[in-house]
Design a protein around this motif. Structure first.
Motif, PDB file in Angstrom:
ATOM      1  N   ALA A 109       0.850  -1.107  -0.112  1.00 11.26           N
ATOM      2  CA  ALA A 109      -0.171   0.131  -0.088  1.00 11.26           C
ATOM      3  C   ALA A 109       0.975   1.142  -0.084  1.00 11.26           C
ATOM      4  N   THR A 110       2.058   1.392   0.654  1.00 12.88           N
ATOM      5  CA  THR A 110       2.897   2.466   0.812  1.00 12.88           C
ATOM      6  C   THR A 110       3.613   2.659  -0.728  1.00 12.88           C
ATOM      7  N   ILE A 111       3.666   1.455  -1.131  1.00 13.51           N
ATOM      8  CA  ILE A 111       4.466   1.779  -2.654  1.00 13.51           C
ATOM      9  C   ILE A 111       3.263   2.326  -3.542  1.00 13.51           C
ATOM     10  N   VAL A 112       2.150   1.730  -3.534  1.00 15.88           N
ATOM     11  CA  VAL A 112       1.089   2.191  -4.367  1.00 15.88           C
ATOM     12  C   VAL A 112       0.782   3.803  -4.127  1.00 15.88           C
ATOM     13  N   GLY A 113       0.829   4.060  -2.932  1.00 18.55           N
ATOM     14  CA  GLY A 113       0.611   5.435  -2.527  1.00 18.55           C
ATOM     15  C   GLY A 113       1.825   6.582  -3.004  1.00 18.55           C
ATOM     16  N   TYR A 223       9.306   9.471   4.628  1.00 17.85           N
ATOM     17  CA  TYR A 223       7.953   9.634   4.910  1.00 17.85           C
ATOM     18  C   TYR A 223       7.285   8.100   4.548  1.00 17.85           C
ATOM     19  N   ALA A 224       8.036   7.396   3.786  1.00 22.49           N
ATOM     20  CA  ALA A 224       7.381   6.166   3.428  1.00 22.49           C
ATOM     21  C   ALA A 224       7.738   5.220   4.309  1.00 22.49           C
ATOM     22  N   THR A 225       8.743   5.329   5.070  1.00 22.02           N
ATOM     23  CA  THR A 225       8.908   4.327   6.028  1.00 22.02           C
ATOM     24  C   THR A 225       7.701   4.584   7.147  1.00 22.02           C
ATOM     25  N   LEU A 226       7.731   5.768   7.568  1.00 20.63           N
ATOM     26  CA  LEU A 226       6.713   6.363   8.798  1.00 20.63           C
ATOM     27  C   LEU A 226       5.235   5.793   8.183  1.00 20.63           C
ATOM     28  N   LEU A 287      12.855   3.547  13.102  1.00 22.36           N
ATOM     29  CA  LEU A 287      13.658   3.251  11.966  1.00 22.36           C
ATOM     30  C   LEU A 287      13.185   4.346  11.024  1.00 22.36           C
ATOM     31  N   GLY A 288      12.262   4.724  10.948  1.00 23.58           N
ATOM     32  CA  GLY A 288      11.712   6.109  10.011  1.00 23.58           C
ATOM     33  C   GLY A 288      12.589   7.242  10.619  1.00 23.58           C
ATOM     34  N   ASP A 289      12.479   7.442  11.883  1.00 25.89           N
ATOM     35  CA  ASP A 289      13.371   8.437  12.651  1.00 25.89           C
ATOM     36  C   ASP A 289      14.816   8.620  12.243  1.00 25.89           C
ATOM     37  N   GLY A 290      15.352   7.187  12.367  1.00 23.03           N
ATOM     38  CA  GLY A 290      16.719   7.062  12.240  1.00 23.03           C
ATOM     39  C   GLY A 290      17.149   7.560  10.847  1.00 23.03           C
ATOM     40  N   ILE A 291      16.466   6.944   9.829  1.00 16.43           N
ATOM     41  CA  ILE A 291      16.685   7.304   8.675  1.00 16.43           C
ATOM     42  C   ILE A 291      16.654   8.663   8.334  1.00 16.43           C
TER      43      ILE A 291
END
Length: 301
Positions: A109-113, A223-226, A287-291
């Protein structure tokens, strides 16, 4: 004179060694290791991915095997480490297979969005004018619906099933990706290298996809990671309401739905699925915050 040349060479070698040491200290992996919360998030995500990939090898039972003799048995009952549900199915096996379904839905879903939203954001931010107005007002219209409500409407239209859930959550993610991308493009397109590309006659498509997009991708990845974490919650919410993954397919949301009926008599059914959702969401957020810190040039230490 020879002594001076020797000193100069030693000075250059020392400077090169310091430069190499600084580059090594500021590469992505070392910056990630310095961020303890990001390391914890990375470990959690790796563990969940491992459980999802190797679910057929790790699961002690068939996740859909029904045993009506042992419904709602507690933790540790006769080889069922996490107990059984209303139909006597092994909860641990369903959790492991549910991790596979939930992660596939969340990442898909994240990839589609991201694909649709980034394309809209690129066009709106670069060309501006009436195209920007039309696209962004359409995105605002989608924003006017609460995220889960919009996903529910799309699921109602598309129907149940993994691919329909991916599409529904992905479409609901489009406006946020479009907004993030547009904001970055509006800033990047005014940089000097973009003006230089226009002077030498680089086409708009080439400039957009080969020069502007690569300089926006770091923010999009963060943003995608989050959003993966948010998509996990969305899938669980839809399945909990009976609009997501259809039974008997195991997903964390469907396990929660089963556990809702027995919160007082067999709380372990809902608790185990809820804990897996909680830990996974925390892992992706850390992980998103770290990236984000890794990709921010101001975070060098």
């Amino acid at each position: 004179m020879p002594e001076k040349k020797t000193q100069d060479m030693l000075g250059r070698e020392a400077n090169m060694a310091i430069l190499k040491k600084e580059r090594k200290a500021n590469n992505a992996w070392n910056k990630l290791k310095r961020n303890r919360s990001a390391v914890i998030g990375f470990i959690i995500v790796c563990v969940m991915v491992f459980l999802a990939v190797f679910a057929p090898l790790l699961a002690p039972y068939d996740p859909n095997a029904i045993n009506p003799i042992i419904p709602y048995k507690g933790i540790g009952f006769e080889g069922h480490l996490l107990g059984t549900d209303d139909l006597g199915r092994d909860i641990l096996s369903r959790i492991l297979y549910g991790a596979r379904v939930s992660l596939i839905v969340a990442v898909g879903a994240t990839i589609v969005g991201a694909v649709i939203g980034v394309l809209i954001g690129l066009l709106a931010g670069y060309f501006g004018g009436w195209l920007d107005v039309v696209l962004m007002r359409f995105m605002d219209g989608m924003f006017s619906y609460p995220f889960i409500l919009l996903a529910m409407i799309l699921i109602t239209v598309l129907g149940n099933g993994i691919w329909n859930v991916i599409l529904a959550i992905g479409i609901a993610n489009v406006p946020s990706f479009a907004r993030v991308t547009r904001g970055q493009v509006v800033i990047v397109k005014e940089e000097e290298y973009c003006n230089a590309c226009r002077v030498v006659g680089v086409s708009d498509i080439r400039l957009l996809f080969l020069h502007i997009l690569p300089n926006c991708v770091s923010q999009i990845i963060v943003y995608a990671t989050l959003r993966v974490a948010s998509a996990i919650i969305s899938e669980a919410s839809l399945s909990f309401l009976g609009l997501g993954i259809a039974l008997p397919t195991a997903s964390w949301g469907s396990i929660l739905r089963v556990g809702r009926e027995c919160l007082t008599t067999a709380p372990h059914v809902a608790t185990t699925a809820g804990l897996f959702i909680l830990v996974t969401v925390i892992g992706f957020n850390l992980l998103g915050d770290g990236i984000r810190d890794i990709m921010d040039p101001k975070m060098k230490q």
